[in-house]
Design a protein around this motif. Structure first.
Motif, mmCIF file in Angstrom:
data_model
loop_
_atom_site.group_PDB
_atom_site.id
_atom_site.type_symbol
_atom_site.label_atom_id
_atom_site.label_comp_id
_atom_site.label_asym_id
_atom_site.label_seq_id
_atom_site.Cartn_x
_atom_site.Cartn_y
_atom_site.Cartn_z
ATOM 1 N N UNK A 49 3.031 11.068 -0.648
ATOM 2 C CA UNK A 49 2.147 10.908 0.509
ATOM 3 C C UNK A 49 0.581 11.148 -0.260
ATOM 4 N N UNK A 50 0.440 11.923 -0.870
ATOM 5 C CA UNK A 50 -0.990 12.392 -1.398
ATOM 6 C C UNK A 50 -1.568 11.155 -2.186
ATOM 7 N N UNK A 51 -0.706 10.317 -3.049
ATOM 8 C CA UNK A 51 -1.180 9.371 -3.699
ATOM 9 C C UNK A 51 -1.191 8.057 -2.825
ATOM 10 N N UNK A 52 -0.666 8.338 -1.647
ATOM 11 C CA UNK A 52 -0.718 6.894 -0.784
ATOM 12 C C UNK A 52 0.190 5.862 -1.265
ATOM 13 N N UNK A 54 2.705 3.912 -0.236
ATOM 14 C CA UNK A 54 3.594 3.775 0.996
ATOM 15 C C UNK A 54 3.514 2.363 1.236
ATOM 16 N N UNK A 56 4.084 -0.507 4.583
ATOM 17 C CA UNK A 56 3.749 -0.605 6.111
ATOM 18 C C UNK A 56 4.997 -1.075 6.658
ATOM 19 N N UNK A 65 2.618 3.256 8.156
ATOM 20 C CA UNK A 65 2.803 3.576 6.835
ATOM 21 C C UNK A 65 3.988 4.387 6.653
ATOM 22 N N UNK A 233 -0.106 -1.618 -1.116
ATOM 23 C CA UNK A 233 -0.325 -0.481 -1.756
ATOM 24 C C UNK A 233 0.043 -1.056 -3.426
ATOM 25 N N UNK A 236 -2.921 -3.333 -4.656
ATOM 26 C CA UNK A 236 -4.122 -2.608 -4.876
ATOM 27 C C UNK A 236 -3.670 -1.980 -6.397
ATOM 28 N N UNK B 92 -10.677 6.099 5.592
ATOM 29 C CA UNK B 92 -9.538 5.987 4.757
ATOM 30 C C UNK B 92 -9.111 4.216 4.590
ATOM 31 N N UNK B 96 -9.054 2.397 1.407
ATOM 32 C CA UNK B 96 -7.847 1.488 0.795
ATOM 33 C C UNK B 96 -8.345 0.146 0.391
ATOM 34 N N UNK B 99 -9.730 0.059 -2.807
ATOM 35 C CA UNK B 99 -8.877 0.911 -3.657
ATOM 36 C C UNK B 99 -9.081 0.842 -5.219
ATOM 37 N N UNK B 100 -9.446 -0.466 -5.669
ATOM 38 C CA UNK B 100 -9.245 -0.689 -7.168
ATOM 39 C C UNK B 100 -10.825 -0.334 -7.662
ATOM 40 N N UNK B 107 -9.956 8.546 -4.239
ATOM 41 C CA UNK B 107 -8.955 7.957 -3.432
ATOM 42 C C UNK B 107 -8.173 9.256 -2.938
ATOM 43 N N UNK B 108 -7.568 10.049 -3.933
ATOM 44 C CA UNK B 108 -6.915 11.236 -3.314
ATOM 45 C C UNK B 108 -7.601 12.098 -2.479
ATOM 46 N N UNK B 111 -7.742 10.695 0.750
ATOM 47 C CA UNK B 111 -6.208 10.359 1.420
ATOM 48 C C UNK B 111 -5.762 11.787 1.795
ATOM 49 N N UNK B 112 -5.845 12.714 1.016
ATOM 50 C CA UNK B 112 -5.401 14.106 1.141
ATOM 51 C C UNK B 112 -6.108 14.498 2.411
ATOM 52 N N UNK B 115 -4.928 12.881 5.621
ATOM 53 C CA UNK B 115 -3.417 13.340 6.139
ATOM 54 C C UNK B 115 -3.736 14.854 6.789
#
Lengths: 475, 314
Positions: A49-52, A54, A56, A65, A233, A236, B92, B96, B99-100, B107-108, B111-112, B115
């Motif tokens: 989850x943290x690293x995403x 996921x 869709x 997600x 995901x 990317x 977020x 995304x 992201x690159x 990112x973390x 994202x964290x 959440x």
């Protein structure tokens, strides 16, 4: 279905002893505290989850997600098994590529009477724009995922060929990362082939397929439909790992016969596009005029040799299940060898005799749509209710050529971690294959999908499947 | 870098800054409300909502000002397009998209935090949780800035992120000052009253400048000194002068990387000249409201010029 003895258990012999590929792992496992393992198991999910990581899911209004469940028991393949498999995979992929070339040129295989013409004519994935054109380096299938199932010690079958836009490779990579983070000591104990350089190999392989107009360092970009796509995901992730730009259709336009991306300092030509957009959306001028995901005019640039598109448009023909049923002939025709990896026996409902057999034995068979994917639109006879079987029968009778049938395979099992300890579940395997003009490169391992529900044979993530780290042991 | 990616980075940090500014404002409101009785607290919440610039949206949904209503409005209410929850969703989403172009660490961090914030704001926030929630949000901003500083290549992406942050911060400070000066007091006769002083205190707190201000200015709480501090004192990281000097440095870095200056650099130079040659007396003579109006529009023009110079959208 009753579980147990009739399925090949990859970890244990019928007498309960541990097979050699798993011996080191099991020794380690037996020394672990189950409570600690349970905690690690839930940590793994938090980590995803943290690293995403996921995918869709398309709901009513907006994409949501989800995580694909991860099981922390690795699926292990020994070196000799893998060598055998990779020879078979290499043979199959080179046959597929040769088939694509032939298909869009002289169609020798049809002339030789080994493949009926109608299969091409009625094929939705067939693209007339590709006729007479050879992509740079002669490569059509730059990236292929070959789905394998196992039924016995030496019995692997190809279940599907995925040459359209095979996905899942990011899970292969992240599952390994997660395993190494959770159990570093395991990797000291077991010698496992690395998968982590897949992105580098992908970048190299794609660059080797660049058109002749590209410079010394070809510019590679990943084309995604956007952040709402189910595999965003992965798009990317791969772009990031390859050091390539992640582009959308709106970033690209055709300028002076090249496809160029809008950068902060103006338009810059792209040499190779790894597209994760389906053929019909690639070019609104050529295909679907309503597409906003593609690039107007890219097909003209392509045909003039100004860009490499990976995979080549029109390779979706390989994914067709009616074509699949001819793969033994296709492999033999182009390689001159018997196929090393067998197909699963397949009845084409288009043939009258086969249709009769299928209808007579519907409750024992798996029936699939010729163009279907993702486990949708299929019937698993033994798991279906009488009513479902009869409804499917009506569909088949109405349009027989849209269906093929296969026996319900006794898929091998691999243990998963449950609250009560290890328990066998059915698995399949998707190795990822890269092709460039002078090389076919298979990453040792792949994506193991596992049906998490006891007794279930459906491994698709959209229907309750999970994934595992896949180990190929070193010699 | 793709223009679209640059746009993503710019807005990612704009929205992050915006969410954080709202959190700081909320923090100030909460502290004030704690020290006052309910009636004045109502007044405090009215001014907090007004300062956030969301008075109209709030009053369209609520007939009265209570703490619970006000903070839930700012934190999570769907009727508030600038709620912290929706800002973080946009942060977020832009992360995304880019992201690159951002480090894994950044990112973390985003994202964290998303959440966590998404979970904390899933249900209405009660009195027992509100301070903790605001603290989480402020920490989220700090963490993301830290990850940016500590892990991002000093390439164009880094500078786009920072330009977004400082354009937004400058805009927010100017807006807070303007609302205070122009809208909050019932009439001029309240200048210097306890209501007036209380509001200036809120302004300082809402940009987390109360301690810094006191340290520099001892006990003097008057409009002129506070404005001087928030507009011209470039030692304070939430003053207009500081935002502009950071913005100038990042725009100069972008011009260096690209090998040429654009419209944004020219506008920046003009804006700089106007700001550096001014004293607080001149600003007050000219009219604070007029000054702030002028500042906000030149700040917005710089933002638009960045988008055009670096092909964010076309």
């Amino acid at each position: 279905m009753s579980g147990g003895a009739e399925f090949f258990n990859e970890m244990r012999e019928p007498d309960g002893s541990v097979r050699s590929a798993y011996s080191n792992y099991c020794q380690w496992y037996d020394g672990q505290d189950p409570k600690l393992l349970r905690r690690k198991h839930s940590e793994a999910e938090t980590n995803f989850r943290k690293t995403g990581i996921t995918f869709n899911v398309y709901g009513e209004d907006e994409a949501e997600e989800r995580l694909i469940p991860f099981d922390m028991v690795p699926r292990i393949i020994d070196a000799a098994e893998w060598r055998r498999l990779s020879r078979g995979i290499e043979q199959r992929v080179s046959a597929l590529n040769a088939f694509m070339h032939d298909l869009y040129h002289r169609q020798e295989i049809v002339r030789a009477g080994r493949l009926p013409q109608r299969l091409l004519r009625n094929n939705e994935a067939w693209l007339s724009n590709m006729v007479g054109f050879t992509p740079p380096g002669g490569v059509y299938t730059h990236i292929t995922g070959i789905d394998l199932v196992r039924t016995g010690p030496d019995e692997f079958y190809v279940l599907e060929d995925n040459a359209r836009t095979p996905s899942g490779v990011s899970y292969m990579l992240e599952n390994r990362e997660t395993m190494m983070a959770m159990f570093p000591e395991l990797f000291l104990r077991c010698q496992v082939e690395s998968v982590s350089d897949y992105p580098r190999r992908l970048a190299k392989s794609l660059a080797a397929c660049a058109p002749s107009c590209a410079g010394d360092k070809p510019v590679v970009a990943v084309l995604t439909p956007g952040i709402y796509n189910s595999a965003y995901f992965e798009h990317a992730f791969l772009a990031d790992q390859m050091g390539a730009e992640l582009v959308e259709g709106s970033d690209l336009r055709v300028i002076d016969g090249r496809v160029a991306m809008r950068t902060t300092s103006g338009y810059k030509a792209v040499d190779v596009i790894y597209r994760r957009v389906d053929d019909e959306f690639l070019d609104p001028l050529t295909f679907n005029p309503d597409s906003v995901l593609g690039v107007p005019g890219i097909m003209d640039v392509y045909r003039a040799g100004g860009i490499t598109i990976a995979n080549a448009p029109g390779t979706g023909v390989c994914d067709d299940k009616a074509i699949y049923s001819f793969m033994p002939e296709i492999v033999e025709f182009y390689t001159g060898e018997k196929p090393l990896l067998p197909n699963v026996q397949t009845w084409r409902c288009a043939d009258e005799d086969s249709l009769k057999y299928v209808l007579d034995n519907l409750a024992e068979l798996v029936v699939k749509e010729v163009h279907g994917s993702g486990g949708y639109g299929m019937l698993v006879g033994p798991a279906a209710t009488k009513k479902e079987v009869e409804e499917f029968r009506a569909k088949i009778v109405a349009n027989p050529s849209n269906y093929i049938a296969q026996p319900t395979l006794s898929l091998s099992t691999c243990p998963i971690f449950t609250k009560k300890g290890l328990a066998p579940r059915h698995v399949d395997l998707r190795p990822f294959v890269l092709m460039s003009p002078d090389k076919i490169d298979i990453t040792p391992g792949g994506l193991t999908r596992v049906a998490l529900k006891e007794g279930s044979l459906v491994v698709n993530s959209s229907q309750g499947g999970g994934t595992k780290d896949t180990w190929v042991l070193k010699d | 870098m793709l223009g679209r990616t640059a746009n993503g980075l710019f807005w990612m940090f704009r929205y992050l800054e915006r969410a954080e500014n709202t959190a700081r404002l909320l923090d100030a409101g909460l502290r004030m409300a704690l020290t006052r009785d309910l009636v004045t607290a109502e007044e405090e919440w009215r001014s907090v909502i007004a300062t956030s610039g969301q008075r109209q949206a709030y009053e369209a949904k609520h007939a009265s000002y209570t703490g619970m209503q006000a903070w839930n409005f700012l934190l999570r209410e769907t009727g508030n397009p600038a709620s912290i929850l929706s800002m973080f969703g946009l942060v977020r989403q832009n992360a995304r998209l880019s992201r690159n172009a951002i480090s894994g660490e950044l990112w973390e961090a985003i994202n964290e935090n998303w959440l966590m914030i998404d979970e904390q704001l899933a249900k209405p926030v009660g009195e027992n949780r509100v301070l903790e929630t605001v603290a989480t949000i402020r920490r989220a901003g700090t963490l993301a800035r830290g990850a940016l500083q500590g892990s991002m290549l000093r390439e164009e992406g880094y500078h786009f992120a920072l330009t977004g942050m400082f354009v937004e911060r400058a805009d927010a400070i100017a807006r807070i000052l303007d609302i205070k000066y122009y809208l909050l007091l019932p009439s001029l006769s309240y200048v210097g009253s306890s209501l007036d002083t209380g509001q200036w205190d809120t302004v300082l707190r809402s940009v987390s400048g109360d301690r810094a201000y006191r340290w520099l200015n001892a006990a003097q709480v008057d409009a002129r000194s506070i404005c001087e501090f928030l507009i011209l004192d470039d030692r304070f990281p939430r003053s207009l002068a500081f935002c502009h000097s950071e913005l100038r440095a990042n725009l100069a870095a972008l011009a260096r990387i690209h090998g040429s200056e654009g419209q944004s650099n020219a506008l920046m130079r003009d804006a700089d000249m106007r700001l550096t040659n001014l004293s607080i007396d001149e600003i007050f003579d000219q009219g604070l409201h007029e000054f702030l109006l002028d500042f906000t529009s030149s700040n917005a023009a710089i933002g638009n010029a960045i988008a055009a110079d670096y092909r964010f959208l076309s």
